[in-house]
Design a protein around this motif. Structure first.
Motif, PDB file in Angstrom:
ATOM      1  N   LEU A  46       0.936  -1.102  -0.124  1.00 18.40           N
ATOM      2  CA  LEU A  46       0.036   0.118   0.022  1.00 18.40           C
ATOM      3  C   LEU A  46       0.882   1.443  -0.157  1.00 18.40           C
ATOM      4  O   LEU A  46       1.821   1.223   0.798  1.00 18.40           O
ATOM      5  CB  LEU A  46      -1.041  -0.030   1.207  1.00 18.40           C
ATOM      6  CG  LEU A  46      -2.100  -1.242   1.066  1.00 18.40           C
ATOM      7  CD1 LEU A  46      -2.608  -1.027   2.550  1.00 18.40           C
ATOM      8  CD2 LEU A  46      -2.874  -0.981   0.123  1.00 18.40           C
ATOM      9  N   PRO A  47       0.585   2.055  -0.824  1.00 19.03           N
ATOM     10  CA  PRO A  47       1.344   3.209  -1.073  1.00 19.03           C
ATOM     11  C   PRO A  47       1.189   4.179   0.375  1.00 19.03           C
ATOM     12  O   PRO A  47       0.209   4.522   0.816  1.00 19.03           O
ATOM     13  CB  PRO A  47       0.764   4.039  -2.242  1.00 19.03           C
ATOM     14  CG  PRO A  47      -0.673   3.637  -2.587  1.00 19.03           C
ATOM     15  CD  PRO A  47      -0.436   2.214  -2.028  1.00 19.03           C
ATOM     16  N   PRO A  48       2.203   4.766   0.861  1.00 20.61           N
ATOM     17  CA  PRO A  48       2.186   5.536   2.041  1.00 20.61           C
ATOM     18  C   PRO A  48       1.256   6.916   1.675  1.00 20.61           C
ATOM     19  O   PRO A  48       1.416   7.419   0.676  1.00 20.61           O
ATOM     20  CB  PRO A  48       3.513   5.878   2.690  1.00 20.61           C
ATOM     21  CG  PRO A  48       4.483   5.716   1.174  1.00 20.61           C
ATOM     22  CD  PRO A  48       3.539   4.759   0.662  1.00 20.61           C
ATOM     23  N   THR A  49       0.879   7.616   2.831  1.00 18.31           N
ATOM     24  CA  THR A  49       0.301   9.013   2.484  1.00 18.31           C
ATOM     25  C   THR A  49       1.596   9.915   2.514  1.00 18.31           C
ATOM     26  O   THR A  49       2.516   9.709   2.713  1.00 18.31           O
ATOM     27  CB  THR A  49      -0.526   9.278   3.708  1.00 18.31           C
ATOM     28  OG1 THR A  49       0.280   9.279   5.024  1.00 18.31           O
ATOM     29  CG2 THR A  49      -1.617   8.383   3.970  1.00 18.31           C
ATOM     30  N   ALA A  50       1.155  10.895   1.810  1.00 13.93           N
ATOM     31  CA  ALA A  50       2.119  12.151   1.549  1.00 13.93           C
ATOM     32  C   ALA A  50       2.634  12.760   2.807  1.00 13.93           C
ATOM     33  O   ALA A  50       3.823  12.909   2.731  1.00 13.93           O
ATOM     34  CB  ALA A  50       1.325  13.176   0.657  1.00 13.93           C
ATOM     35  N   GLY A  51       1.737  12.709   3.825  1.00 12.20           N
ATOM     36  CA  GLY A  51       2.194  13.193   5.058  1.00 12.20           C
ATOM     37  C   GLY A  51       3.159  12.276   5.938  1.00 12.20           C
ATOM     38  O   GLY A  51       4.190  12.629   6.354  1.00 12.20           O
ATOM     39  N   ALA A  52       3.105  11.115   5.588  1.00 11.70           N
ATOM     40  CA  ALA A  52       3.773  10.232   6.155  1.00 11.70           C
ATOM     41  C   ALA A  52       5.246  10.003   5.543  1.00 11.70           C
ATOM     42  O   ALA A  52       6.416   9.917   6.158  1.00 11.70           O
ATOM     43  CB  ALA A  52       3.209   8.698   5.949  1.00 11.70           C
ATOM     44  N   VAL A  53       5.071  10.198   4.097  1.00  9.60           N
ATOM     45  CA  VAL A  53       6.686  10.278   3.428  1.00  9.60           C
ATOM     46  C   VAL A  53       7.364  11.655   4.024  1.00  9.60           C
ATOM     47  O   VAL A  53       8.406  11.447   4.145  1.00  9.60           O
ATOM     48  CB  VAL A  53       6.174  10.362   2.052  1.00  9.60           C
ATOM     49  CG1 VAL A  53       7.501  10.603   1.067  1.00  9.60           C
ATOM     50  CG2 VAL A  53       5.624   9.102   1.283  1.00  9.60           C
TER      51      VAL A  53
END
Length: 259
Positions: A61-68
């Motif tokens: 699952l791709p991470p959220t932009a905030g998590a990146v």
């Protein structure tokens, strides 16, 4: 004031000669770009290593932009802190050891101007490097994932920059108190590591620890709002910076007069 500006300009010029204005920002940019690129191409990277059973499907699952973006900040908590300490551990101790400090202080130069100009020069380098490095993280995260609100980017940048300022000030304090730059750097890294580990393990008791600013900045990016303890933690960090800077001047003056 003119004396302080002259010493500040000297410090900036010295960092140009030492190429700090080149390699420190470039290193921060590389750290900033690595996280979004790694997160985006992680499935391809795993697949390229091979060794998976035939027909296996990689479903990550791709991470959220905030998590990146928060993961990008974590890069500066480790390698970034190491760069700051190694780059500033000899800012005063090195000149004391070589005799340059004594030559400068023979002139009518105040101890306060000498110490604070060096601190301010290093501070400018740290904040500039962090900004362009973190900006590159924000840009590539927006290109590869989603755009994080620029206001949240700026708030998290200020919070994290405040923590790096604490680390820098601790290093300057130890550099003014010790004659050996290596010892000042070692103690700074050890102290930063201990404070971070203890604050993380006892986060429910040490909500106002300056090292918590890193987790508060990450919480803003992931959750979208700042924790309630952010303001008192920031004020305590500023107070710690002021006290450490005053102690740096006091100890440096005491040791120079004693010698």
């Amino acid at each position: 004031m003119s004396q302080w500006l002259t010493l500040f300009q000297k410090e900036i010029l010295e960092m140009w000669r030492n190429l700090k204005w080149i390699w420190v920002p470039i290193t921060f940019i590389l750290l900033g770009v690595s996280e979004p690129l790694t997160s985006y191409y992680l499935p391809q990277i795993i697949k390229s290593f091979g060794g998976l059973p035939e027909g296996s499907v990689i479903d990550i699952l791709p991470p959220t932009a905030g998590a990146v973006l928060a993961s990008g900040l974590s890069q500066y908590s480790t390698i970034g802190v190491l760069i700051i300490v190694l780059g500033t551990m000899g800012v005063i101790a090195g000149e004391r050891k070589s005799g340059v400090a004594a030559m400068i202080l023979v002139k009518p130069v105040s101890y306060f101007s000498y110490v604070t100009s060096k601190w301010a020069g290093s501070l400018l380098l740290v904040w500039f490097s962090l900004f362009i490095g973190y900006l590159s993280t924000w840009y590539y995260t927006g290109q590869l994932f989603e755009w994080v609100d620029f206001g949240e980017f700026l708030q998290s940048f200020v919070l994290f920059g405040l923590w790096l300022t604490v680390v820098l000030t601790v290093t300057v304090f130890l550099s003014s108190a010790l004659l050996a730059p290596g010892m000042a750097g070692f103690i700074s890294l050890a102290l930063t590591l201990v404070v971070s580990i203890v604050s993380g393990a006892l986060s429910h008791l040490l909500e106002w620890s300056p090292s918590q600013l890193t987790s508060y900045a990450s919480a803003l990016l992931i959750v979208g709002e700042l924790p309630d303890d952010t303001m008192p933690t920031g004020l305590l960090a500023i107070l710690a910076i002021v006290i450490l800077l005053w102690l740096s001047v006091f100890l440096f003056k005491k040791k120079e007069l004693a010698s």
